[in-house]
Scaffold this motif. Structure first.
Motif, mmCIF file in Angstrom:
data_model
loop_
_atom_site.group_PDB
_atom_site.id
_atom_site.type_symbol
_atom_site.label_atom_id
_atom_site.label_comp_id
_atom_site.label_asym_id
_atom_site.label_seq_id
_atom_site.Cartn_x
_atom_site.Cartn_y
_atom_site.Cartn_z
ATOM 1 N N GLU A 82 22.149 49.988 -16.344
ATOM 2 C CA GLU A 82 22.426 48.671 -16.931
ATOM 3 C C GLU A 82 23.401 47.888 -16.062
ATOM 4 O O GLU A 82 23.182 46.706 -15.773
ATOM 5 C CB GLU A 82 22.980 48.833 -18.354
ATOM 6 C CG GLU A 82 23.330 47.535 -19.047
ATOM 7 C CD GLU A 82 22.134 46.652 -19.351
ATOM 8 O OE1 GLU A 82 22.331 45.432 -19.504
ATOM 9 O OE2 GLU A 82 21.004 47.160 -19.435
ATOM 10 N N LYS A 142 22.776 44.308 -13.550
ATOM 11 C CA LYS A 142 23.552 43.064 -13.663
ATOM 12 C C LYS A 142 24.189 42.652 -12.337
ATOM 13 O O LYS A 142 24.767 41.578 -12.243
ATOM 14 C CB LYS A 142 24.638 43.238 -14.723
ATOM 15 C CG LYS A 142 24.077 43.392 -16.119
ATOM 16 C CD LYS A 142 25.167 43.607 -17.134
ATOM 17 C CE LYS A 142 24.562 43.777 -18.523
ATOM 18 N NZ LYS A 142 25.589 44.075 -19.528
ATOM 19 N N LEU A 146 24.472 38.944 -10.811
ATOM 20 C CA LEU A 146 24.371 37.877 -11.805
ATOM 21 C C LEU A 146 25.569 36.946 -11.754
ATOM 22 O O LEU A 146 25.451 35.758 -12.050
ATOM 23 C CB LEU A 146 24.225 38.467 -13.217
ATOM 24 C CG LEU A 146 22.911 39.185 -13.509
ATOM 25 C CD1 LEU A 146 22.916 39.738 -14.933
ATOM 26 C CD2 LEU A 146 21.718 38.270 -13.298
#
Length: 178
Positions: free
Chosen positions: A154, A158, A161
């Motif tokens: 996870e 990311k 981003l």
């Protein structure tokens, strides 16, 4: 090719299996990227930069090559990567035409290397669901074998981003022309 007729229950099951396959394959590629990052001692930003333009074959090859440097330590992981790629037959499923008949799904792949060649891989709804479930288990086993957590995947997903939107005062403001 079998004549297409609509069988809602069978078609829905094939569509669900295909969707699950795409999610499982995405997880597999993320596991390969995180494994490469960890083995090569890269930070996530550098790992994303290095891997983002690579196809899965290159990602798998790089991960296996790095793993092989440690002798037998990653023998099981290398074996799992090979099993996943062989079992999935991803290229046939992703790079060809998908034809859904009344009771089966067919993956039609064409190549032109000096002559036209066509291969068709036909699976019943049950065979397709079993294949996807098998790949899912193999990917979960690989992830566990490499001790890569869902939280790591996870966090890795990311990465980058924060480059999309830069909050004011972040020190990452674009340079202004004089």
């Amino acid at each position: 090719m079998e004549e297409a007729s609509y069988n809602s229950a069978v078609h829905d099951r094939m569509f669900l299996s295909y969707g699950l396959f795409l999610v499982v394959w995405s997880t597999f590629e993320a596991v390969l990227e995180v494994a490469t990052m960890k083995i090569a001692n890269m930070d996530p930003v550098h790992a994303v930069i290095v891997s983002s333009g690579l196809g899965f074959e290159r990602k798998a090859s790089i991960a296996r090559s790095l793993m092989a440097l440690d002798g037998d330590r990653y023998a099981t992981a290398i074996s799992l990567i090979n099993q996943i790629t062989q079992t999935a037959e991803r290229n046939a499923m992703v790079h060809g035409q998908i034809r859904i008949g009344s009771e089966s799904i067919a993956f039609v792949k064409r190549t032109t290397d000096q002559k036209l060649q066509t291969t068709v891989k036909r699976l019943s709804a049950d065979e397709f669901a079993i294949r996807v479930a098998t790949v899912n288990v193999l990917v979960a086993n690989l992830q566990a074998n490499l001790e890569i957590t869902d939280e790591e995947l996870e966090a890795y997903s990311k990465t980058g981003l924060n480059f999309l939107k830069k909050p004011s005062g972040s020190g990452m403001q674009p340079k202004r022309k004089p």
